[in-house]
Enzyme design. Structure first.
Site, PDB file in Angstrom:
ATOM      1  CB  ALA A  91      65.842  -7.292  49.104  1.00 44.40           C
ATOM      2  N   GLY A 108      69.295  -4.180  41.802  1.00 44.62           N
ATOM      3  CA  GLY A 108      70.395  -3.818  42.296  1.00 44.62           C
ATOM      4  C   GLY A 108      71.145  -4.795  42.970  1.00 44.62           C
ATOM      5  CB  CYS A 109      70.313  -7.100  45.537  1.00 40.83           C
ATOM      6  SG  CYS A 109      69.913  -5.938  46.623  1.00 40.83           S
ATOM      7  CB  THR A 110      69.632  -9.143  40.386  1.00 38.78           C
ATOM      8  OG1 THR A 110      68.484  -9.555  41.303  1.00 38.78           O
ATOM      9  CG2 THR A 110      70.010  -9.963  39.115  1.00 38.78           C
ATOM     10  CB  ALA A 164      74.215 -11.442  43.368  1.00 38.21           C
TER      11      ALA A 164
END
Length: 157
Positions: free
Chosen positions: A41, A46-48, A51
């Protein structure tokens, strides 16, 4: 769920919309190695982190012959906001029906806080210039993943 990919497998083709609404496919990267990473998401911690790690390594990955593509089930509009807020310049692709994630075995059973459900499994598949899987990693950790990937690709020697 599809079987996990292994080196030598043909990478499943895909064609998805990116954060700008443009259609991007695996064929667009033919002749170069491509890091295809799946994340659950956009704009979550975590995804930020993951990325931004790819963003910060993009120049050196590109110089080594690697393109980067992120895929999540998020809608295009959310990806556009995520890309703008974090200064992400590589394609973020929307896979709302998770068909591509399923083809790459990045969608399946997960457990969280004692509950079992189907969802996106944080995964990275490196596709070689010939369209074959060069490396496949599943259940990767968001923090430190790019550094580990660079070591596994022998880019930090």
């Amino acid at each position: 769920m599809a079987e996990r990919l292994v080196p030598g497998d043909s990478a499943p083709d895909f064609s998805l919309q990116d954060s700008t609404g443009r259609t991007v496919g695996l064929k667009d990267f033919k002749g170069r190695s491509t890091v295809v990473y799946f994340y659950p998401a956009a704009a979550t911690p975590g995804c930020t982190k993951q990325a931004c790690d790819f963003r910060d390594s993009l120049a050196s990955l590109s110089a080594a012959g690697y393109d980067v593509v992120g895929i999540s089930p998020d809608p295009v509009a959310k990806l556009a906001t995520f890309a703008e807020n974090e200064g992400l310049t590589f394609p973020l692709l929307s896979d709302p029906d998770h068909k591509v994630a399923e083809a790459y075995a990045a969608w399946g059973e997960k457990k969280n806080y004692g509950k079992t459900y189907d969802g996106l499994i944080r995964s990275t598949v490196v596709v070689g210039p010939d369209g074959k899987v060069a490396l496949a990693q599943y259940n990767v950790r968001a923090t430190g993943h790019v550094a580990k990937l660079r070591r596994d690709l022998k880019l930090d020697l």
